[in-house]
Design a protein around this motif. Structure first.
Motif, short mmCIF file in Angstrom:
data_model
loop_
_atom_site.label_atom_id
_atom_site.label_comp_id
_atom_site.label_asym_id
_atom_site.label_seq_id
_atom_site.Cartn_x
_atom_site.Cartn_y
_atom_site.Cartn_z
N ARG A 70 -48.41 -44.65 -80.43
CA ARG A 70 -49.40 -44.93 -79.78
C ARG A 70 -49.12 -45.55 -78.47
NH1 ARG A 70 -54.88 -48.14 -81.40
NH2 ARG A 70 -54.50 -46.93 -83.13
N LYS B 124 -53.24 -39.70 -87.83
CA LYS B 124 -52.10 -39.62 -86.83
C LYS B 124 -52.23 -38.75 -85.81
CE LYS B 124 -50.01 -43.60 -87.09
NZ LYS B 124 -50.11 -44.55 -85.94
N GLU C 29 -55.09 -39.01 -83.69
CA GLU C 29 -54.79 -40.06 -82.49
C GLU C 29 -53.94 -39.23 -81.61
OE1 GLU C 29 -53.25 -44.15 -82.86
OE2 GLU C 29 -51.56 -42.77 -82.77
#
Length: 190
Positions: A3, A41, A44
């Motif tokens: 991230r 994931k 994101e």
């Protein structure tokens, strides 16, 4: 790519205000992914990069649409639509993300398309309802997104189409077809 790395890459492409929006979309997309059992994931990553091309020059985006044989009708509609498909192209070529689901979620986050995947719906709705958004109708979509992602998407499409119509602006055909697909019971495709 984690991230922090992804956010560092995208921050260089955005204004401070748009970066704050992007973080809001990311957090909302993760929340929606948990709620509707999607890949967190991927949600994101797609959310972080959804506006990657937002501030590219319009001439550059136009040339990419032409050179990459993207739907030429894009050029007939509001230029705000361009950053989504161009963004998916640039994220693949400049950042190296090749996951088709992630790239499609980026490509269709402004227009939608019939037969949207769960991930595409999550990024579309997250972009619409992230906490920084303040406009008429957004709270209703936020409430719907707590229990029914399709209902939230339908309401956001209705709001967008109505807004464009009140401004006497053309509605991109994929947006109308997405609305019709969902109203007619279109299923999520994966």
């Amino acid at each position: 790519m984690n991230r922090t790395e992804a956010l560092e890459i995208v921050k260089k492409q955005l204004t401070e205000r748009r970066y704050i929006h992007t973080v809001g979309v990311m957090e909302t997309a993760i929340e929606l992914a948990k709620r509707f059992e999607a890949d967190e994931k991927k949600a994101e990553l797609a959310a972080i990069f959804h506006d990657y091309a937002k501030f590219r020059p319009k001439e550059e985006m136009k040339q990419i649409i032409i050179d990459q044989n993207m739907n030429p009708s894009l050029l007939e509609y509001n230029t705000e639509l361009w950053h989504a498909p161009v963004g998916a192209f640039l994220v693949r070529n400049e950042v190296g993300i090749t996951d088709k689901e992630v790239l499609d979620a980026i490509a269709y986050h402004t227009s939608g398309r019939p037969g949207m995947t769960l991930l595409e719906k999550i990024v579309y709705v997250a972009d619409y309802i992230e906490p920084g958004r303040r406009f008429l109708g957004v709270d209703e979509v936020r409430e719907l997104a707590k229990t029914d992602l399709n209902a939230a998407l339908i309401q956001s499409l209705k709001n967008t189409i109505s807004f464009l119509m009140t401004k006497h602006q053309a509605v991109y055909p994929d947006t109308m077809m997405t609305y019709n697909d969902l109203i007619l019971g279109g299923q999520t495709h994966d």
